[in-house]
Design a protein around this motif. Structure first.
Motif, PDB file in Angstrom:
ATOM      1  N   ALA A 282      55.081  35.934  86.587  1.00 60.52           N
ATOM      2  CA  ALA A 282      54.910  37.385  86.492  1.00 60.52           C
ATOM      3  C   ALA A 282      54.372  37.962  87.794  1.00 60.52           C
ATOM      4  CB  ALA A 282      53.975  37.728  85.334  1.00 60.52           C
ATOM      5  N   THR A 283      53.453  37.266  88.421  1.00 63.47           N
ATOM      6  CA  THR A 283      52.851  37.754  89.661  1.00 63.47           C
ATOM      7  C   THR A 283      53.888  37.909  90.766  1.00 63.47           C
ATOM      8  OG1 THR A 283      50.709  36.761  89.115  1.00 63.47           O
ATOM      9  CG2 THR A 283      51.109  37.304  91.426  1.00 63.47           C
ATOM     10  N   THR A 284      54.739  36.890  90.956  1.00 67.80           N
ATOM     11  CA  THR A 284      55.763  36.973  92.003  1.00 67.80           C
ATOM     12  C   THR A 284      56.824  38.018  91.663  1.00 67.80           C
ATOM     13  OG1 THR A 284      56.985  35.146  90.961  1.00 67.80           O
ATOM     14  CG2 THR A 284      55.447  34.584  92.722  1.00 67.80           C
ATOM     15  N   GLN A 285      57.134  38.150  90.379  1.00 63.66           N
ATOM     16  CA  GLN A 285      58.122  39.148  89.975  1.00 63.66           C
ATOM     17  C   GLN A 285      57.601  40.569  90.202  1.00 63.66           C
ATOM     18  OE1 GLN A 285      58.718  37.967  85.928  1.00 63.66           O
ATOM     19  NE2 GLN A 285      60.331  36.491  86.413  1.00 63.66           N
ATOM     20  N   VAL A 286      56.355  40.806  89.831  1.00 61.62           N
ATOM     21  CA  VAL A 286      55.761  42.124  90.042  1.00 61.62           C
ATOM     22  C   VAL A 286      55.670  42.426  91.539  1.00 61.62           C
ATOM     23  CG1 VAL A 286      53.674  43.513  89.759  1.00 61.62           C
ATOM     24  CG2 VAL A 286      54.512  42.122  87.859  1.00 61.62           C
ATOM     25  N   ALA A 287      55.337  41.415  92.340  1.00 61.26           N
ATOM     26  CA  ALA A 287      55.273  41.614  93.794  1.00 61.26           C
ATOM     27  C   ALA A 287      56.636  42.044  94.340  1.00 61.26           C
ATOM     28  CB  ALA A 287      54.814  40.330  94.480  1.00 61.26           C
ATOM     29  N   THR A 288      57.699  41.445  93.825  1.00 59.62           N
ATOM     30  CA  THR A 288      59.045  41.833  94.245  1.00 59.62           C
ATOM     31  C   THR A 288      59.338  43.277  93.850  1.00 59.62           C
ATOM     32  OG1 THR A 288      59.849  39.566  94.026  1.00 59.62           O
ATOM     33  CG2 THR A 288      61.499  41.299  94.016  1.00 59.62           C
TER      34      THR A 288
END
Length: 313
Positions: A282-288
């Motif tokens: 979720a963290t990497t997806q939100v960062a994207t």
């Protein structure tokens, strides 16, 4: 030469410095890590200061007669922004469970669609909105705080956040409002700051964007950003046009995902361990989503204003 180039681009006074800064931050992240003065101007450390000053300058342009309209516009956008994200999350959870769909968990979906990037929101409304649009950002700012996600998933571990956050947002607004309504000369003086600060705000915003993070978020991160751009944001625009009777640019300006939302999945998982399996992805997806929406929303708003215009309050 630079000024001529900027003038050719709608909202170029903010967008051009933001893109330049994002490129520098992505490939030369320590370029401006020289000392505290350089960091305060040319890195993301300056965002809060510049936004705070801008909010004060904005509030100074609001008269007592404008207050009810500020709360109405801001309240409508606040409610529908929250409701759209919540309904999307509940629907996905009902049919697919917490793991979500296409590799996008419910926590990632709700975080990316609920939390607006208020710096970009403010910058775009400075360019295209009236003083009501700009001041209405105040009540909407609570959405960018993880507190709203905590409420939405019924977690109450951080009960002191809302009071502190509200005071933090209200102080510059109240001070600017008082100054502007007691001294016309001061109001006129502070109005100049709305233009002067714009390129600095753009550069500081770009310094918080790492274009390379798109690679880490993968296809699912890109899809998450597209959900925000193609589903959540258009629904908010529809509400703005139908309920507020506005052109919709203010709603589109809320389409960029807040930088602070990158930390939200981890914060929630620390209180509710059931979210732990979804935190890393979720963290990497939100960062994207943060990166892509920050790059796309200013362009969309500019084109939207070109087609549908902007109206005076």
């Amino acid at each position: 030469m630079i000024s001529k180039f900027i003038k050719k681009i709608p909202a170029g006074l903010m967008i051009v410095p933001m893109f330049l800064s994002a490129i520098l931050n992505s490939f030369f992240p320590e370029m401006f890590e020289i000392g505290k003065f350089t960091r305060a101007i040319f890195t993301s450390q300056g965002v809060n200061t510049i936004v705070g000053i801008t909010l004060m300058c904005t509030a100074a342009q609001i008269s007592l007669a404008d207050l009810s309209l500020v709360l109405k516009r801001g309240g409508v956008l606040f409610f529908f922004k929250w409701a759209i994200a919540t309904v999307l999350g509940l629907v996905v959870n009902y049919f697919f469970g917490m793991e979500g769909i296409m590799g996008i968990s419910v926590i990632a979906l709700m975080t990316a669609t609920m939390c607006p990037n208020n710096s970009i929101n403010l910058a775009l409304n400075l360019e295209y909105g009236d003083r009501i649009d700009q001041a209405a950002i105040g009540p909407m700012s609570l959405l960018a705080n993880p507190f709203m996600m905590f409420l939405t998933v019924t977690v109450t571990g951080l009960s002191d956040i809302p009071i502190k956050f509200l005071i933090d947002i209200l102080v510059p607004l109240v001070i600017g409002f008082i100054i502007g309504n007691t001294d016309e000369n001061a109001r006129a003086f502070l109005k100049t700051g709305l233009t002067f600060l714009r390129p600095f705000l753009g550069f500081a915003l770009g310094a918080s964007i790492n274009i390379l993070s798109i690679l880490y978020g993968g296809i699912s991160g890109i899809i998450l950003a597209l959900i925000q751009i193609l589903i959540a944001a258009p629904l908010l625009v529809l509400a703005d046009r139908k309920v507020n009777k506005r052109p919709g640019y203010a709603a589109w300006s809320m389409g960029a995902t807040a930088v602070i939302s990158i930390a939200t999945p981890q914060l929630i998982a620390e209180v509710d361990p059931t979210f732990i399996p979804y935190v890393q992805t979720a963290t990497t997806q939100v960062a994207t989503s943060v990166v892509l929406t920050a790059l796309l929303v200013p362009i969309i708003v500019t084109r939207w204003v070109g087609k549908y215009g902007k109206s005076e309050y």
